[in-house]
Write an enzyme that holds these catalytic residues in place. Sequence first.
Site, short mmCIF file in Angstrom:
data_model
loop_
_atom_site.label_atom_id
_atom_site.label_comp_id
_atom_site.label_asym_id
_atom_site.label_seq_id
_atom_site.Cartn_x
_atom_site.Cartn_y
_atom_site.Cartn_z
N ARG A 26 0.84 -1.20 0.00
CA ARG A 26 0.00 0.00 0.00
C ARG A 26 0.87 1.26 0.00
O ARG A 26 0.94 1.98 -0.98
CB ARG A 26 -0.94 -0.02 1.22
CG ARG A 26 -2.10 0.99 1.13
CD ARG A 26 -1.72 2.39 1.59
NE ARG A 26 -1.23 2.44 2.95
CZ ARG A 26 -0.68 3.53 3.50
NH1 ARG A 26 -0.56 4.64 2.79
NH2 ARG A 26 -0.22 3.51 4.74
N ASP A 27 1.59 1.48 1.07
CA ASP A 27 2.40 2.68 1.20
C ASP A 27 3.51 2.71 0.15
O ASP A 27 3.88 3.77 -0.35
CB ASP A 27 2.98 2.73 2.61
CG ASP A 27 3.65 4.06 2.94
OD1 ASP A 27 3.50 5.01 2.17
OD2 ASP A 27 4.31 4.14 3.99
N HIS A 220 11.10 6.42 8.51
CA HIS A 220 11.70 6.58 7.19
C HIS A 220 13.21 6.76 7.35
O HIS A 220 13.66 7.24 8.39
CB HIS A 220 11.10 7.79 6.46
CG HIS A 220 9.71 7.54 5.94
ND1 HIS A 220 9.23 8.13 4.80
CD2 HIS A 220 8.70 6.75 6.39
CE1 HIS A 220 7.98 7.72 4.57
NE2 HIS A 220 7.64 6.89 5.53
N CYS A 251 6.39 9.40 0.67
CA CYS A 251 5.13 10.07 0.93
C CYS A 251 4.86 11.05 -0.20
O CYS A 251 5.66 11.97 -0.43
CB CYS A 251 5.16 10.82 2.26
SG CYS A 251 3.63 11.71 2.59
#
Length: 311
Positions: A26-27, A220, A251
Amino acid sequence: MTDGLPMAVPARDLPARVRIHEVGARDGLQNERTVVPTEIKAEFIHRLAGAGLTTIEATSFVHPKWVPQLADAEALFPMLDGVEADLPVLVPNARGLDRAIALGARRVAVFGSATESFSKANLNRTVDESLAMFEPVVSRARDNRMHVRGYLSMCFGDPWEGPVPVHQVVRVARALRDMGCDELSLGDTIGVATPGHVRTLLTELNEAGVPTSALGVHFHDTYGQALANTLAALQHGVTTVDASAGGLGGCPYARSATGNLATEDLVWMLNGLGVETGVDLGLLTATSVWLAERLGRPSPSRTVRALSHKE
């Protein structure tokens, strides 16, 4: 490819077992410039489960206009029947929850921010307006006996606002917890956290009534601190760590955000510390190599490169 593993030297101050919350499907994939075929996504998730991952975030029920890479959520989710893992999905609002319920999802997540700037960039709402939007979503999900995760981004730094005061993060985390989130994921969206900052935030959350058992961490690796920060969280007692196979993702709303902590790098460290994960590092590495070939570029994970002999 080798099945090399580090020598295990158990540490006394760490949890015996860590649950990895895998976010690559997903991310990770939502940040790809080109749309990954649904069949590839489905096989990726099946392979991740086959490697031993027990929580794999499958997709997001966000409007396709905002994240076109995940516009195939309705087509993908039925292809995951038989996957032996929890398959949480992101639901940004009531409509997203409707879609998730219709497909039989049992675990959902909302995605909030600790800062006003990012909340406006990502959700076009203030922090308090976003919390008001989440409240009925979380309530109805709980009524449907669904597990609810609350993502909290920008917990350590914000590209517009700079360092984020700890009390500000605690306030929003407490609000998400109070509305019924079973679990909170603390996001270092631009990768600026350091271990002392991590320990301080976790301690103040505990003092505000948020138990460590309800917390996960999402780091991250922008400044190479993700593993150090993870170790600090583990020493505090955290047992849920978000990671992305092959180090996929960043992101889309924060340009300074680089990739997520690579699941392989995390597993390598945990294996060396004698912490159980249930993950087969060889199978996981092979999965990331397989996906990297289909994406047309090498994996950014150092462990994947080392174990597959690719530079």
